[in-house]
Design a protein around this motif. Structure first.
Motif, PDB file in Angstrom:
ATOM      1  N   UNK A 188      -2.150   8.435   3.333  1.00 49.38           N
ATOM      2  CA  UNK A 188      -3.223   7.469   3.067  1.00 49.38           C
ATOM      3  C   UNK A 188      -2.966   6.167   3.825  1.00 49.38           C
ATOM      4  N   UNK A 189      -1.687   5.871   4.098  1.00 54.71           N
ATOM      5  CA  UNK A 189      -1.346   4.675   4.882  1.00 54.71           C
ATOM      6  C   UNK A 189      -1.850   4.859   6.312  1.00 54.71           C
ATOM      7  N   UNK A 190      -1.676   6.077   6.823  1.00 57.43           N
ATOM      8  CA  UNK A 190      -2.165   6.367   8.167  1.00 57.43           C
ATOM      9  C   UNK A 190      -3.680   6.261   8.241  1.00 57.43           C
ATOM     10  N   UNK A 191      -4.336   6.753   7.192  1.00 60.12           N
ATOM     11  CA  UNK A 191      -5.812   6.692   7.180  1.00 60.12           C
ATOM     12  C   UNK A 191      -6.271   5.241   7.142  1.00 60.12           C
ATOM     13  N   UNK A 192      -5.555   4.429   6.398  1.00 61.76           N
ATOM     14  CA  UNK A 192      -5.899   3.008   6.313  1.00 61.76           C
ATOM     15  C   UNK A 192      -5.741   2.347   7.679  1.00 61.76           C
ATOM     16  N   UNK A 229       7.793  19.430 -14.442  1.00 60.94           N
ATOM     17  CA  UNK A 229       8.700  18.402 -14.981  1.00 60.94           C
ATOM     18  C   UNK A 229       8.598  17.132 -14.129  1.00 60.94           C
ATOM     19  N   UNK A 230       8.555  17.332 -12.813  1.00 59.99           N
ATOM     20  CA  UNK A 230       8.421  16.191 -11.906  1.00 59.99           C
ATOM     21  C   UNK A 230       7.081  15.500 -12.125  1.00 59.99           C
ATOM     22  N   UNK A 231       6.027  16.309 -12.280  1.00 62.82           N
ATOM     23  CA  UNK A 231       4.680  15.766 -12.477  1.00 62.82           C
ATOM     24  C   UNK A 231       4.627  14.894 -13.716  1.00 62.82           C
ATOM     25  N   UNK A 232       5.235  15.387 -14.788  1.00 64.93           N
ATOM     26  CA  UNK A 232       5.216  14.639 -16.055  1.00 64.93           C
ATOM     27  C   UNK A 232       5.983  13.327 -15.917  1.00 64.93           C
ATOM     28  N   UNK A 233       7.101  13.375 -15.188  1.00 66.60           N
ATOM     29  CA  UNK A 233       7.905  12.160 -14.999  1.00 66.60           C
ATOM     30  C   UNK A 233       7.165  11.116 -14.184  1.00 66.60           C
ATOM     31  N   UNK A 234       6.535  11.573 -13.107  1.00 64.98           N
ATOM     32  CA  UNK A 234       5.813  10.637 -12.237  1.00 64.98           C
ATOM     33  C   UNK A 234       4.602  10.060 -12.942  1.00 64.98           C
ATOM     34  N   UNK A 235       3.955  10.875 -13.760  1.00 63.50           N
ATOM     35  CA  UNK A 235       2.756  10.411 -14.470  1.00 63.50           C
ATOM     36  C   UNK A 235       3.056   9.205 -15.343  1.00 63.50           C
ATOM     37  N   UNK A 236       4.271   9.149 -15.820  1.00 61.23           N
ATOM     38  CA  UNK A 236       4.632   8.064 -16.735  1.00 61.23           C
ATOM     39  C   UNK A 236       4.965   6.768 -16.005  1.00 61.23           C
ATOM     40  N   UNK A 237       5.030   6.818 -14.663  1.00 62.95           N
ATOM     41  CA  UNK A 237       5.404   5.617 -13.912  1.00 62.95           C
ATOM     42  C   UNK A 237       4.208   4.719 -13.674  1.00 62.95           C
ATOM     43  N   UNK A 238       4.513   3.451 -13.532  1.00 63.62           N
ATOM     44  CA  UNK A 238       3.490   2.479 -13.158  1.00 63.62           C
ATOM     45  C   UNK A 238       3.741   2.114 -11.700  1.00 63.62           C
ATOM     46  N   UNK A 239       2.844   2.554 -10.811  1.00 64.78           N
ATOM     47  CA  UNK A 239       3.105   2.391  -9.379  1.00 64.78           C
ATOM     48  C   UNK A 239       3.133   0.929  -8.950  1.00 64.78           C
ATOM     49  N   UNK A 240       2.568   0.065  -9.777  1.00 65.88           N
ATOM     50  CA  UNK A 240       2.532  -1.338  -9.384  1.00 65.88           C
ATOM     51  C   UNK A 240       3.710  -2.118  -9.972  1.00 65.88           C
ATOM     52  N   UNK A 241       4.514  -1.431 -10.742  1.00 70.35           N
ATOM     53  CA  UNK A 241       5.621  -2.131 -11.390  1.00 70.35           C
ATOM     54  C   UNK A 241       6.880  -2.085 -10.539  1.00 70.35           C
ATOM     55  N   UNK A 242       7.481  -3.237 -10.361  1.00 72.53           N
ATOM     56  CA  UNK A 242       8.731  -3.292  -9.590  1.00 72.53           C
ATOM     57  C   UNK A 242       9.826  -2.502 -10.292  1.00 72.53           C
ATOM     58  N   UNK A 288       0.836  -1.201   0.000  1.00 72.93           N
ATOM     59  CA  UNK A 288       0.000   0.000   0.000  1.00 72.93           C
ATOM     60  C   UNK A 288       0.870   1.250   0.000  1.00 72.93           C
ATOM     61  N   UNK A 289       1.919   1.227   0.780  1.00 74.14           N
ATOM     62  CA  UNK A 289       2.819   2.374   0.857  1.00 74.14           C
ATOM     63  C   UNK A 289       3.462   2.648  -0.502  1.00 74.14           C
TER      64      UNK A 289
END
Lengths: 195, 342
Positions: free
Chosen positions: B296-300, B194-207, B166-167
């Protein structure tokens, strides 16, 4: 310490510039992590000595190269955490130039270290708690040193030195742990009679 | 004249060396030996209230890293704080084989520590468990061990992680959220975009994107410091603890060889489904800009905990160390919580 005593009373056959073998004794400030204070006592024995001439452009200078088996014992205190008692033995190599300045390296594969901890309580699976007597751990502790110094006395017997020593504790937890130590000390020599 | 000087010296020496600690202070170091590990616990503070706050440090850290600011100026005045080096961390030493269940064994170490504290300082003392970051996972594991919750009077999670997947998943959303906020506020827009565009391209579930995500997280922290959104300073006291009180070589080498957080990451360690089993009072402190353990981890954790008494606080001007960046509020909230439940 046993190795030091053995070397003193049963020396190896020496090849020295004098007819008698040379023993040097040292005492040094031993700074674990630089500032955890301690003391180290050492002894070395001049086993093989070679006088050489080093030819560099426009300068001719004399060199003495010597192999010096040695042993030491030391102690340091890490206030509020632990203390360490250790002993090493091995062989060193020293080059002395025409100005009596030295460069030194040693490898000490024989080494033992004992830590001394503050108040320690052992807890077992049944929840029993017992205070531990003389808490601490033994480790195999080989060491490596490099350093510089200068002979200030006659016949290259005594002087001062400073060494950087890395002692490795094995096994520490389930791996190894290097201790970085600084030594600053003096040494003094004595010619011994042949046995 | 000579006698006067002698008497003067005696008086001075007696004053200097005769000064005793204030009666209400406890300053001791004890070791807990458990299954081959000798783990130091540095106890500092006021023992009068018979309340001990046991601090479980985060990944790559050590117990005394917490000993400044909120801890020394407030918490130690009220309670005894137990700064403890976990197995294979900080100045812990010993000889043991690497166990199969490292996290479980480390949780047993905490139970051993609690037992030793009670044996030495009295069964009537109250223990509050505080875990930061990885220490949150460790503390949660301790509390879920059968019959062990009653060792403690309360649980304080400071940016604690109880669910590693989750984290990791929520990091990407957190990075985008922070970037959107900063762009809307007009702070160094180009860099945030620039940071936003870079992060957008990432897959959060991908190792494969785990390391790039961490790099963007570091970049986010840097931008937050540079733009003054978060105040950043390295307290001299913290530096002292790291270099003088602690042995930095021992600390860093220990961390190199023993990283329980990596074991947890590799195992996709998650305690989410078990959290309803924790029923003791809980205080959860998380930070708005935390890119390591997002809020969000804290909320969980808050929603899942079975505690009848639980609180979730969000620190608005902090990243991952609210005790450092908002020490006054941190100390106030912890004292309020402890006083309520001791």
């Amino acid at each position: 310490m046993i190795l030091v005593l053995i070397m003193h009373f049963f020396p190896l056959q020496a090849q020295t510039t004098s007819s008698d073998p040379l023993y040097r004794y040292s005492v040094a400030y031993f700074g674990n992590n630089l500032w955890n204070p301690g003391v180290k006592l050492g002894m070395e024995y001049t086993w093989k000595v070679k006088n050489a001439t080093d030819h560099v452009p426009n300068l001719k200078r004399s060199l003495q190269k010597e192999w010096v088996p040695g042993a030491s014992i030391g102690f340091y205190l890490d206030p509020g955490s632990h203390a360490g008692l250790f002993s090493n033995a091995g062989i060193g190599y020293r080059r002395t130039n025409g100005n009596d300045r030295t460069r030194y390296a040693s490898l000490n594969p024989a080494g033992i270290y004992r830590s001394f901890l503050t108040e320690t309580y052992a807890y077992d699976d049944q929840g029993n708690i017992e205070r531990v007597t003389l808490p601490g751990n033994f480790y195999y502790a080989p060491a490596f040193s490099i350093g510089i110094g200068k002979f200030t006395g006659p016949d290259l017997q005594s002087g001062w030195f400073t060494h950087l020593t890395i002692t490795t504790l094995i096994p520490y937890n389930h791996w190894i742990m290097p201790l970085i130590n600084l030594e600053v000390g003096i040494m003094f020599g004595k010619r011994g009679g042949t046995q | 004249m000579r006698n006067f000087i002698t008497i003067g010296c005696i008086i001075i020496l007696a004053t200097v060396f005769g000064c005793s600690k204030p009666d209400h202070r406890l300053d001791e170091v004890i070791y807990v030996r458990h299954k081959g590990a000798d783990m130091p616990a540095y106890l500092h503070g006021n023992p009068e209230a018979k309340v001990f706050v046991v601090v479980l440090h985060g990944a790559g850290s050590f117990g005394l890293a917490f000993r400044d600011g909120a801890f020394t100026e407030v918490l130690e005045d009220n309670y005894v704080v137990v700064y403890w080096d976990q197995r294979g961390q900080g100045m812990s030493q010993g000889r043991y084989e690497q166990p199969d269940d490292l996290v479980g064994l480390m949780a047993d170490d905490v139970i051993a520590l609690a037992g030793v504290l009670r044996a030495k300082y009295g069964k009537e003392i109250q223990l509050f468990l505080m875990g930061h970051s990885w220490g949150g996972a460790l503390g949660t594991t301790v509390l879920l061990k059968e019959g062990q919750q009653n060792l403690f009077s309360g649980w304080i999670s400071v940016s604690g992680v109880h669910d590693f997947p989750l984290s990791a998943e929520s990091r990407r959303r957190q990075l985008l959220s922070i970037a959107d906020e900063q762009i809307a506020m007009g702070n160094t827009v180009e860099k945030w975009q620039e940071l936003h565009d870079g992060v957008s391209a990432l897959d959060s579930l991908s190792a494969n994107d785990y390391q790039p995500t961490l790099r963007y997280a570091m970049q986010t922290m840097k931008l937050l410091y540079e733009s003054g959104v978060i105040e950043h300073s390295l307290a001299s006291e913290k530096l002292y603890r790291a270099i003088i009180d602690n042995n930095p070589v021992t600390w860093m080498v220990s961390n190199f060889f023993n990283q329980p957080v990596n074991v947890a990451l590799a195992d996709d360690y998650s305690l989410s489904d078990l959290l309803p089993g924790i029923t003791l009072p809980a205080l959860l402190i998380y930070s708005k800009y935390d890119v390591s353990v997002p809020p969000v981890v804290g909320r969980d954790a808050y929603e899942r905990l079975g505690s009848a008494e639980k609180e979730l606080l969000l620190f608005e001007h902090s990243i991952h160390h609210p005790h450092d960046t908002e020490p006054d509020r941190f100390a106030e909230e912890v004292v309020r919580f402890v006083e309520k439940f001791r």
